[in-house]
Design an enzyme around this catalytic site. Structure first.
Site, PDB file in Angstrom:
ATOM      1  N   LYS A  32       0.841  -1.190   0.000  1.00  0.00           N
ATOM      2  CA  LYS A  32       0.000   0.000   0.000  1.00  0.00           C
ATOM      3  C   LYS A  32       0.884   1.251   0.000  1.00  0.00           C
ATOM      4  O   LYS A  32       1.748   1.421   0.845  1.00  0.00           O
ATOM      5  CB  LYS A  32      -0.904   0.027   1.231  1.00  0.00           C
ATOM      6  CG  LYS A  32      -1.852   1.235   1.255  1.00  0.00           C
ATOM      7  CD  LYS A  32      -2.930   1.062   2.300  1.00  0.00           C
ATOM      8  CE  LYS A  32      -2.559   1.599   3.646  1.00  0.00           C
ATOM      9  NZ  LYS A  32      -2.630   3.077   3.753  1.00  0.00           N
ATOM     10  N   ASP A  59      -3.427   4.282  -2.024  1.00  0.00           N
ATOM     11  CA  ASP A  59      -4.412   4.756  -1.047  1.00  0.00           C
ATOM     12  C   ASP A  59      -4.387   6.280  -0.953  1.00  0.00           C
ATOM     13  O   ASP A  59      -3.846   6.839  -0.015  1.00  0.00           O
ATOM     14  CB  ASP A  59      -4.094   4.101   0.310  1.00  0.00           C
ATOM     15  CG  ASP A  59      -5.144   4.405   1.365  1.00  0.00           C
ATOM     16  OD1 ASP A  59      -6.271   4.794   0.994  1.00  0.00           O
ATOM     17  OD2 ASP A  59      -4.839   4.255   2.560  1.00  0.00           O
ATOM     18  N   LYS A  61      -7.354   8.078  -1.388  1.00  0.00           N
ATOM     19  CA  LYS A  61      -8.712   8.454  -0.933  1.00  0.00           C
ATOM     20  C   LYS A  61      -9.260   9.660  -1.696  1.00  0.00           C
ATOM     21  O   LYS A  61      -9.550  10.718  -1.103  1.00  0.00           O
ATOM     22  CB  LYS A  61      -8.708   8.733   0.569  1.00  0.00           C
ATOM     23  CG  LYS A  61      -8.305   7.522   1.405  1.00  0.00           C
ATOM     24  CD  LYS A  61      -8.501   7.767   2.887  1.00  0.00           C
ATOM     25  CE  LYS A  61      -8.123   6.584   3.734  1.00  0.00           C
ATOM     26  NZ  LYS A  61      -6.683   6.227   3.702  1.00  0.00           N
ATOM     27  N   HIS A  63     -11.585  12.341  -3.329  1.00  0.00           N
ATOM     28  CA  HIS A  63     -12.888  12.897  -2.932  1.00  0.00           C
ATOM     29  C   HIS A  63     -13.008  14.259  -3.606  1.00  0.00           C
ATOM     30  O   HIS A  63     -12.421  15.239  -3.154  1.00  0.00           O
ATOM     31  CB  HIS A  63     -12.926  13.046  -1.399  1.00  0.00           C
ATOM     32  CG  HIS A  63     -14.270  13.394  -0.856  1.00  0.00           C
ATOM     33  ND1 HIS A  63     -14.561  13.373   0.489  1.00  0.00           N
ATOM     34  CD2 HIS A  63     -15.417  13.747  -1.464  1.00  0.00           C
ATOM     35  CE1 HIS A  63     -15.821  13.703   0.682  1.00  0.00           C
ATOM     36  NE2 HIS A  63     -16.364  13.957  -0.491  1.00  0.00           N
ATOM     37  N   ASP A  64     -13.758  14.306  -4.711  1.00  0.00           N
ATOM     38  CA  ASP A  64     -13.865  15.548  -5.472  1.00  0.00           C
ATOM     39  C   ASP A  64     -15.100  15.429  -6.366  1.00  0.00           C
ATOM     40  O   ASP A  64     -15.869  14.478  -6.234  1.00  0.00           O
ATOM     41  CB  ASP A  64     -12.567  15.744  -6.301  1.00  0.00           C
ATOM     42  CG  ASP A  64     -12.244  17.220  -6.524  1.00  0.00           C
ATOM     43  OD1 ASP A  64     -13.163  17.973  -6.909  1.00  0.00           O
ATOM     44  OD2 ASP A  64     -11.082  17.613  -6.338  1.00  0.00           O
ATOM     45  N   ILE A  65     -15.282  16.353  -7.293  1.00  0.00           N
ATOM     46  CA  ILE A  65     -16.427  16.237  -8.194  1.00  0.00           C
ATOM     47  C   ILE A  65     -16.201  15.013  -9.105  1.00  0.00           C
ATOM     48  O   ILE A  65     -15.056  14.586  -9.321  1.00  0.00           O
ATOM     49  CB  ILE A  65     -16.634  17.521  -9.033  1.00  0.00           C
ATOM     50  CG1 ILE A  65     -15.388  17.844  -9.864  1.00  0.00           C
ATOM     51  CG2 ILE A  65     -17.004  18.696  -8.135  1.00  0.00           C
ATOM     52  CD1 ILE A  65     -15.602  18.979 -10.866  1.00  0.00           C
ATOM     53  N   PRO A  66     -17.294  14.432  -9.617  1.00  0.00           N
ATOM     54  CA  PRO A  66     -17.166  13.177 -10.377  1.00  0.00           C
ATOM     55  C   PRO A  66     -16.146  13.253 -11.514  1.00  0.00           C
ATOM     56  O   PRO A  66     -15.340  12.330 -11.695  1.00  0.00           O
ATOM     57  CB  PRO A  66     -18.590  12.939 -10.915  1.00  0.00           C
ATOM     58  CG  PRO A  66     -19.467  13.575  -9.876  1.00  0.00           C
ATOM     59  CD  PRO A  66     -18.718  14.798  -9.404  1.00  0.00           C
ATOM     60  N   THR A 123     -11.859   5.889  10.704  1.00  0.00           N
ATOM     61  CA  THR A 123     -11.906   5.370  12.083  1.00  0.00           C
ATOM     62  C   THR A 123     -11.456   6.409  13.103  1.00  0.00           C
ATOM     63  O   THR A 123     -11.603   6.202  14.296  1.00  0.00           O
ATOM     64  CB  THR A 123     -11.049   4.102  12.236  1.00  0.00           C
ATOM     65  OG1 THR A 123      -9.793   4.336  11.613  1.00  0.00           O
ATOM     66  CG2 THR A 123     -11.718   2.906  11.598  1.00  0.00           C
ATOM     67  N   ARG A 184      -3.488  -6.439  14.428  1.00  0.00           N
ATOM     68  CA  ARG A 184      -2.376  -6.579  15.376  1.00  0.00           C
ATOM     69  C   ARG A 184      -2.236  -8.049  15.759  1.00  0.00           C
ATOM     70  O   ARG A 184      -3.240  -8.738  15.931  1.00  0.00           O
ATOM     71  CB  ARG A 184      -2.633  -5.739  16.636  1.00  0.00           C
ATOM     72  CG  ARG A 184      -2.539  -4.232  16.400  1.00  0.00           C
ATOM     73  CD  ARG A 184      -1.135  -3.816  15.993  1.00  0.00           C
ATOM     74  NE  ARG A 184      -1.011  -2.391  15.697  1.00  0.00           N
ATOM     75  CZ  ARG A 184      -1.133  -1.860  14.480  1.00  0.00           C
ATOM     76  NH1 ARG A 184      -1.438  -2.612  13.431  1.00  0.00           N
ATOM     77  NH2 ARG A 184      -0.939  -0.556  14.303  1.00  0.00           N
ATOM     78  N   ARG A 214       2.766  -1.128  10.797  1.00  0.00           N
ATOM     79  CA  ARG A 214       3.814  -1.211  11.818  1.00  0.00           C
ATOM     80  C   ARG A 214       4.158  -2.616  12.288  1.00  0.00           C
ATOM     81  O   ARG A 214       5.344  -2.899  12.509  1.00  0.00           O
ATOM     82  CB  ARG A 214       3.453  -0.291  13.000  1.00  0.00           C
ATOM     83  CG  ARG A 214       3.679   1.178  12.645  1.00  0.00           C
ATOM     84  CD  ARG A 214       2.915   2.112  13.554  1.00  0.00           C
ATOM     85  NE  ARG A 214       1.475   2.042  13.311  1.00  0.00           N
ATOM     86  CZ  ARG A 214       0.582   2.803  13.922  1.00  0.00           C
ATOM     87  NH1 ARG A 214       0.983   3.675  14.828  1.00  0.00           N
ATOM     88  NH2 ARG A 214      -0.697   2.698  13.639  1.00  0.00           N
TER      89      ARG A 214
HETATM   90  O1  C5P Z   1       0.697   0.574  11.098  1.00  0.00           O
HETATM   91  P1  C5P Z   1      -0.713   0.104  10.948  1.00  0.00           P
HETATM   92  O2  C5P Z   1      -0.851  -1.394  10.807  1.00  0.00           O
HETATM   93  O3  C5P Z   1      -1.648   0.688  11.980  1.00  0.00           O
HETATM   94  O4  C5P Z   1      -1.116   0.694   9.529  1.00  0.00           O
HETATM   95  C1  C5P Z   1      -2.431   0.646   9.058  1.00  0.00           C
HETATM   96  C2  C5P Z   1      -2.526   1.351   7.731  1.00  0.00           C
HETATM   97  O5  C5P Z   1      -3.886   1.391   7.377  1.00  0.00           O
HETATM   98  C3  C5P Z   1      -2.035   2.791   7.736  1.00  0.00           C
HETATM   99  O6  C5P Z   1      -1.537   3.057   6.419  1.00  0.00           O
HETATM  100  C4  C5P Z   1      -3.283   3.595   8.006  1.00  0.00           C
HETATM  101  O7  C5P Z   1      -3.233   4.873   7.437  1.00  0.00           O
HETATM  102  C5  C5P Z   1      -4.320   2.740   7.286  1.00  0.00           C
HETATM  103  N1  C5P Z   1      -5.679   2.894   7.802  1.00  0.00           N
HETATM  104  C6  C5P Z   1      -6.014   2.680   9.122  1.00  0.00           C
HETATM  105  N2  C5P Z   1      -7.305   2.833   9.528  1.00  0.00           N
HETATM  106  C7  C5P Z   1      -8.227   3.184   8.654  1.00  0.00           C
HETATM  107  C8  C5P Z   1      -7.919   3.378   7.308  1.00  0.00           C
HETATM  108  C9  C5P Z   1      -6.599   3.221   6.912  1.00  0.00           C
HETATM  109  O8  C5P Z   1      -5.168   2.340   9.937  1.00  0.00           O
HETATM  110  N3  C5P Z   1      -9.479   3.298   9.055  1.00  0.00           N
END
Ligand code: C5P
Length: 234
Positions: A32, A59, A61, A63-66, A123, A184, A214
């Site tokens: 990604k 990634d 994301k 977000h704008d006009i079509p 989130t 995790r 991470r």
């Molecule tokens: O390091 P970690 O495993 O938390 O990375 C998660 C990845 O997913 C990061 O690139 C983060 O920006 C992305 N992400 C997220 N939560 C979201 C959407 C994307 O952690 N709701």
């Protein structure tokens, strides 16, 4: 089974990203590339990561006009990414334009269309921040509402939090691909991810793809960390 692990290359510089990609490509489903790396390293980073043989998830994301989103999705498709994100909050017409641009551009280039993934509610938002921007305060309801709209627009996948997988799986057509961050293993240090599942739990709940940052790139040995995660899924 395809390898469902998408490693987030959340590092600011091309050299570090490429070193990780070279080391991890044989044990990774896709990489990604987010807005930090893309903005600092430039679009060339996509081709350089693709050169490892791995798929790329861009990634940004949109977000704008079509019309603008369609042109951005077409440009990403020409860069040869396999997955990309748009915000579902951009509305039905914007999502339709994005999917159409992905399909049409891929057809012109004789390749498979990238999977256009809808992002519902970030989130980082809760009921207070949703109310502040004038949206329905119940996060779950807002996620479901946007997910339904995304499917109506013809999107084939969504990004969702681990805690949304079960509810979305129940309400969405089974062919919709769910991509889940917040993974995790339990072995790493605590960080800013509050609501997490293990890789196995997320797949069992119905996720198709796991975005892992991470726990892999910040591990002492990223290759070993990725291999252990794969073993836990076998
Ligand atoms: O390091 P970690 O495993 O938390 O990375 C998660 C990845 O997913 C990061 O690139 C983060 O920006 C992305 N992400 C997220 N939560 C979201 C959407 C994307 O952690 N709701």
């Amino acid at each position: 089974m395809q390898n469902p692990v998408i490693v987030a290359l959340d590092v600011p510089r091309a050299e570090a990203a490429l070193e990780l990609a070279a080391q991890l490509a044989p044990v990774t489903g896709a990489f990604k590339i987010g807005s930090e790396l893309f903005t600092s390293a430039g679009p060339d980073i996509v081709a350089r990561v693709r050169a490892t043989g791995a798929a790329v998830f861009l990634d940004l994301k949109f977000h704008d006009i079509p019309n603008t989103v369609a042109k951005s999705v077409a440009a990403a498709t020409r860069l040869d990414v396999q997955m990309l994100t748009i915000h579902t909050g951009g509305g039905l017409a914007m999502m339709q334009a994005a999917e159409e641009a992905a399909q049409q551009t891929a057809r012109q280039m004789g390749r498979e269309a990238p999977l256009v993934l809808g992002v519902t509610v970030l989130t980082s938002m809760d009921s207070n921040t949703l109310s502040e921007v004038g949206a329905q305060a119940n996060v779950g309801h807002q996620v479901e509402r946007l997910a339904e709209l995304a499917v109506r627009a013809g999107l084939r996948g969504l990004v969702c939090s681990p805690l949304e997988i079960t509810a979305l799986r129940q309400m969405l057509p089974s062919k919709i691909q769910l991509v889940t961050p917040g993974i995790r293993t339990g072995k790493e240090k605590a960080d800013d991810q509050k609501r997490t599942l293990t890789p196995r739990e997320a797949l069992d709940a119905g996720a198709n793809w796991l975005v892992i940052g991470r726990p892999i790139y910040a591990a002492e040995n990223p290759r070993v960390a990725a291999e252990e995660i794969l073993k836990s899924l076998a």
